[in-house]
Write a protein that holds these residues in place. Structure first.
Motif, mmCIF file in Angstrom:
data_model
loop_
_atom_site.group_PDB
_atom_site.id
_atom_site.type_symbol
_atom_site.label_atom_id
_atom_site.label_comp_id
_atom_site.label_asym_id
_atom_site.label_seq_id
_atom_site.Cartn_x
_atom_site.Cartn_y
_atom_site.Cartn_z
ATOM 1 N N ALA A 219 48.797 119.655 40.255
ATOM 2 C CA ALA A 219 47.557 120.319 40.652
ATOM 3 C C ALA A 219 46.602 119.264 41.205
ATOM 4 N N TYR A 220 45.445 119.717 41.690
ATOM 5 C CA TYR A 220 44.445 118.768 42.190
ATOM 6 C C TYR A 220 43.517 118.281 41.077
ATOM 7 N N GLY A 221 43.820 118.673 39.866
ATOM 8 C CA GLY A 221 43.085 118.198 38.708
ATOM 9 C C GLY A 221 43.762 118.672 37.441
ATOM 10 N N HIS A 222 43.559 117.935 36.362
ATOM 11 C CA HIS A 222 44.128 118.309 35.068
ATOM 12 C C HIS A 222 42.992 118.300 34.055
ATOM 13 N N LEU A 223 42.795 119.430 33.354
ATOM 14 C CA LEU A 223 41.671 119.569 32.443
ATOM 15 C C LEU A 223 42.146 119.783 31.016
ATOM 16 N N VAL A 224 41.595 118.997 30.099
ATOM 17 C CA VAL A 224 41.860 119.137 28.667
ATOM 18 C C VAL A 224 40.548 119.442 27.964
ATOM 19 N N ALA A 225 40.550 120.408 27.060
ATOM 20 C CA ALA A 225 39.357 120.769 26.296
ATOM 21 C C ALA A 225 39.658 120.641 24.810
ATOM 22 N N LEU A 226 38.768 119.967 24.070
ATOM 23 C CA LEU A 226 38.921 119.761 22.641
ATOM 24 C C LEU A 226 37.651 120.220 21.932
ATOM 25 N N ARG A 227 37.817 120.887 20.797
ATOM 26 C CA ARG A 227 36.670 121.377 20.029
ATOM 27 C C ARG A 227 36.168 120.294 19.078
ATOM 28 N N SER B 88 36.344 129.826 19.726
ATOM 29 C CA SER B 88 35.205 130.127 18.864
ATOM 30 C C SER B 88 33.944 129.575 19.505
ATOM 31 N N ALA B 89 32.808 129.914 18.942
ATOM 32 C CA ALA B 89 31.574 129.260 19.325
ATOM 33 C C ALA B 89 31.624 127.823 18.835
ATOM 34 N N GLY B 90 30.878 126.939 19.487
ATOM 35 C CA GLY B 90 30.856 125.551 19.036
ATOM 36 C C GLY B 90 30.689 124.590 20.185
ATOM 37 N N THR B 91 30.816 123.311 19.868
ATOM 38 C CA THR B 91 30.690 122.248 20.853
ATOM 39 C C THR B 91 32.076 121.770 21.258
ATOM 40 N N TYR B 92 32.280 121.585 22.556
ATOM 41 C CA TYR B 92 33.572 121.173 23.091
ATOM 42 C C TYR B 92 33.379 119.956 23.996
ATOM 43 N N ARG B 93 34.473 119.246 24.201
ATOM 44 C CA ARG B 93 34.484 118.125 25.135
ATOM 45 C C ARG B 93 35.558 118.411 26.175
ATOM 46 N N LEU B 94 35.175 118.356 27.446
ATOM 47 C CA LEU B 94 36.095 118.583 28.556
ATOM 48 C C LEU B 94 36.409 117.252 29.226
ATOM 49 N N PHE B 95 37.686 117.044 29.557
ATOM 50 C CA PHE B 95 38.126 115.826 30.228
ATOM 51 C C PHE B 95 38.886 116.220 31.494
ATOM 52 N N LEU B 96 38.308 115.891 32.642
ATOM 53 C CA LEU B 96 38.943 116.199 33.925
ATOM 54 C C LEU B 96 39.586 114.944 34.497
#
Length: 344
Positions: free
Chosen positions: A234-242, A276-284
């Motif tokens: 893809a033109y980008g890879h995204l990971v999300a962690l809570r 869930s609701a909460g704070t997440y960190r996204l890494f592109l």
């Protein structure tokens, strides 16, 4: 005292003892599986459980199960051979994925150009590594990793076995990096990130239990980047962690190179669902001019409007590894030896 009286007294004492124990038990919370302790910042946005079908407290919608919270799931186990490392020194991670018979898994489906995706993230979500390990014939995976900061880390193995009908699995195991530990707070939400001279703008929000679109636009020197290079299909890879327990979200790119409709920038689009609701960190991760760069965002799901997306500030000043320099969440080393700078 007669035998009958002794028996009666013993029975009464026993009943009183069990009655007291029952009363204490009724007054205590049930024993539940512990998760990683959250910081004071995270407690303000404490996420709900990621169990399937649980109702989210903000939207009332059923939540989506997250991955990476267990070392064993769906008959597979992550056997991390190197659970300890030394901060500031390159370490060699070694691990094996085992089936429910204890046998090493040696056949996988290729997804996003890889048999297995390995993510290493610090518990405070300020350090992130996307590694590309190599697999030996016996099923042992290995990859070098540099961890500049001491503290607790989580290792994620994201894969799909080649077994017919097998589903994607994300397993997680703890990794400890020894050395002086200095806790840091997660950056406040913003909608832009700067890394290596690039600026990435995030448009869209995470919503508990709902599929939402996240659009990230890449620019450099104030000009849109329209020649992004394919990376992991893809033109980008995204990971999300809570934040708090480091639950791993499965994020899917919308379109791929060569499909006749997806342009090579400046926008890269994904679909994601917050469990869930909460704070997440996204890494592109995105690739340009032959180098992979990583932009990091702090995102809040299920909070007040206008405070749901964001990022940290410039991640290259001071230089990584310099005295007093924080590790801001980008992959600042070529951990798999395939690139330079932020290359992967």
């Amino acid at each position: 005292m007669q035998t009958g009286l002794k028996t009666t007294a013993f029975a009464a004492a026993l009943a009183a003892t069990f009655g007291a124990a029952y009363g204490v038990g009724q007054g205590l919370d049930p024993v539940v599986k512990d998760s990683a302790p959250a910081s004071a910042h995270d407690e303000q946005h404490a996420p709900a459980s990621s169990a399937p079908h649980e109702q989210d407290g903000h939207s009332g919608h059923a939540t989506t199960p997250a991955g990476g919270l267990q070392i064993s799931e769906n008959g597979y186990t992550l056997d991390l051979r190197t659970p300890r490392a030394e901060a500031g020194h390159r370490a060699g991670l070694r691990f094996t994925v085992r089936d429910d018979h204890g046998r090493a898994v040696t056949e996988y489906q290729r997804e996003h150009d890889k048999e297995l995706h390995l993510i290493v993230a610090s518990r405070d979500l300020l350090t992130y590594r996307h590694l590309h390990p190599t697999r030996a014939a016996d099923g042992t995976w290995s990859a070098p990793v540099d961890l500049l900061r001491a503290g607790g880390y989580r290792v994620f193995a994201d894969f799909t076995p080649a077994k017919k009908g097998a589903e994607n699995v994300t397993l997680g195991a703890d990794l400890a990096a020894s050395g002086p530990y200095r806790p840091q707070r997660l950056p406040e939400p913003r909608d832009t990130a700067r890394v290596d001279g690039y600026e990435v703008r995030l448009d869209g929000t995470l919503r508990p239990g709902r599929r939402t679109e996240l659009n990230l636009a890449v620019s450099r020197d104030g000009k849109p980047v329209t020649d992004l290079q394919p990376y992991l299909g893809a033109y980008g890879h995204l990971v999300a962690l809570r934040s708090g327990d480091l639950a791993y979200l499965h994020v899917h790119p919308n379109g791929e190179p060569g499909d006749g409709r997806t342009e090579p920038g400046p926008a890269v689009s994904f679909t994601a669902t917050a469990p869930s609701a909460g704070t997440y960190r996204l890494f592109l991760d995105f690739k340009h001019d032959g180098v992979v760069h990583t932009a990091a965002f702090t995102v809040r799901a299920g909070t007040q409007p206008g405070a749901e997306a964001g990022t940290d500030t410039e991640t290259r000043t001071p230089a990584p590894g310099a005295p007093g320099a924080p590790d801001t969440g980008t992959s600042d080393h070529p951990d798999d030896g395939q690139g330079a700078g932020h290359g992967h």
